[in-house]
Write a protein that holds these residues in place. Structure first.
Motif, PDB file in Angstrom:
ATOM      1  N   MET A  10      -8.718  -0.756  -0.868  1.00  6.41           N
ATOM      2  CA  MET A  10      -7.592   0.099  -0.946  1.00  6.41           C
ATOM      3  C   MET A  10      -6.503   0.035  -1.882  1.00  6.41           C
ATOM      4  SD  MET A  10      -6.987  -0.042   3.413  1.00  6.41           S
ATOM      5  CE  MET A  10      -5.626   1.467   3.217  1.00  6.41           C
TER       6      MET A  10
ATOM      7  N   LEU B  92       0.596  -1.237   0.054  1.00  8.36           N
ATOM      8  CA  LEU B  92      -0.180   0.094  -0.001  1.00  8.36           C
ATOM      9  C   LEU B  92       0.778   1.367  -0.127  1.00  8.36           C
ATOM     10  CD1 LEU B  92      -2.872  -0.901   2.518  1.00  8.36           C
ATOM     11  CD2 LEU B  92      -3.207  -0.507   0.056  1.00  8.36           C
TER      12      LEU B  92
ATOM     13  N   ASN C 248     -11.182  -4.477   3.389  1.00  8.83           N
ATOM     14  CA  ASN C 248     -10.855  -3.298   3.299  1.00  8.83           C
ATOM     15  C   ASN C 248      -9.464  -3.044   2.547  1.00  8.83           C
ATOM     16  OD1 ASN C 248     -10.703  -0.376   3.959  1.00  8.83           O
ATOM     17  ND2 ASN C 248      -9.547  -0.626   5.753  1.00  8.83           N
TER      18      ASN C 248
ATOM     19  N   LYS D  89      -5.892   2.714  -5.099  1.00  5.76           N
ATOM     20  CA  LYS D  89      -4.655   3.217  -5.382  1.00  5.76           C
ATOM     21  C   LYS D  89      -4.317   2.872  -6.934  1.00  5.76           C
ATOM     22  CE  LYS D  89      -2.790   3.171  -0.655  1.00  5.76           C
ATOM     23  NZ  LYS D  89      -2.381   4.720  -0.818  1.00  5.76           N
TER      24      LYS D  89
END
Length: 237
Positions: free
Chosen positions: A231, A194, A227, A235
């Protein structure tokens, strides 16, 4: 949008630690798809220390998105892939005792071997990808094997991202430009997270797919699997 394929090897590692069926790999794979992932990736190794060959067979009936099987194309692996016929096979030159993948193919040195294997897979209707370092010469060699795609080995990008992300990504941009020029599809994977995925996705022209496992599962311990899947998707937009 770049597609997200989730590598579920770490789920198998956790399951195998206790010898039972918790967590249930098939249910987790189905849930990951339900949460929005575009594909499931597995990388069975000869010692079956995480993904077992039977897992690959069982997942064939479970995965409804894209099914990608990675591995070193030894005879046992080739037979497995030809029997299952996943959507994509990714050829990785990992040694049997490797903890994780640690190098791309030398597509010049192993060109003849790769040509033979890729021809066999493509004759079976399986899309092929070759794991390569971010080197335009290796990309050119990949093109000559007849592969459909390359997967850029991104460990050096992930390692260098924290100190100088522009310098870290430069070889990948050059390799991607060469792949686009040669009309090769581009995948990427290894140590993407991430923290570094958005910059990578924004700067690699023609990036079709990323395969992410270790970081995604680790991040999910804190943030939750559903989640985290979304995410990553945000992105990669």
């Amino acid at each position: 949008m770049t597609k997200l394929s989730v590598n579920v090897n770490k789920i198998a590692t956790l399951r195998n630690a206790r010898g039972g069926n918790v967590p249930n790999l098939l249910k987790v794979a189905s849930d990951i798809e339900r949460f929005g992932a575009h594909g499931i990736t597995i990388h069975p190794r000869p010692d079956e220390r995480h993904i077992r060959y039977q897992d690959a067979r069982d997942l064939k009936d479970i995965v409804t998105t894209e099914f990608n099987i990675e591995g070193n194309p030894n005879p046992k692996f080739i037979d497995l892939v030809l029997a299952i016929k996943p959507d994509q096979v990714t050829l990785v030159p990992d040694a049997e005792d490797a903890i994780t993948s640690n190098a791309g193919w030398d597509t010049q040195k192993h060109k003849s071997f790769l040509k033979e294997v890729i021809k066999e897979f493509k004759n079976a209707g399986i899309r092929t990808s070759i794991f390569v370092d971010p080197d335009p010469k290796m990309v050119e060699g990949a093109k000559e094997t007849g592969t459909d795609r390359i997967e850029l080995y991104t460990e050096s990008y992930a390692t260098g991202y924290a100190t100088d992300r522009e310098r870290a990504i430069l070889p990948f941009v050059e390799a991607a430009k060469k792949a686009n020029e040669l009309e090769l599809g581009i995948n990427a994977g290894h140590d993407l997270s991430l923290d570094n995925i958005q910059y990578f996705g924004q700067n690699i022209p023609g990036l079709l797919e990323v395969s992410i496992g270790h970081a995604l599962i680790c991040e999910s311990i804190y943030l939750g699997l559903e989640n985290v899947v979304n995410m990553y998707k945000n992105k990669l937009k």
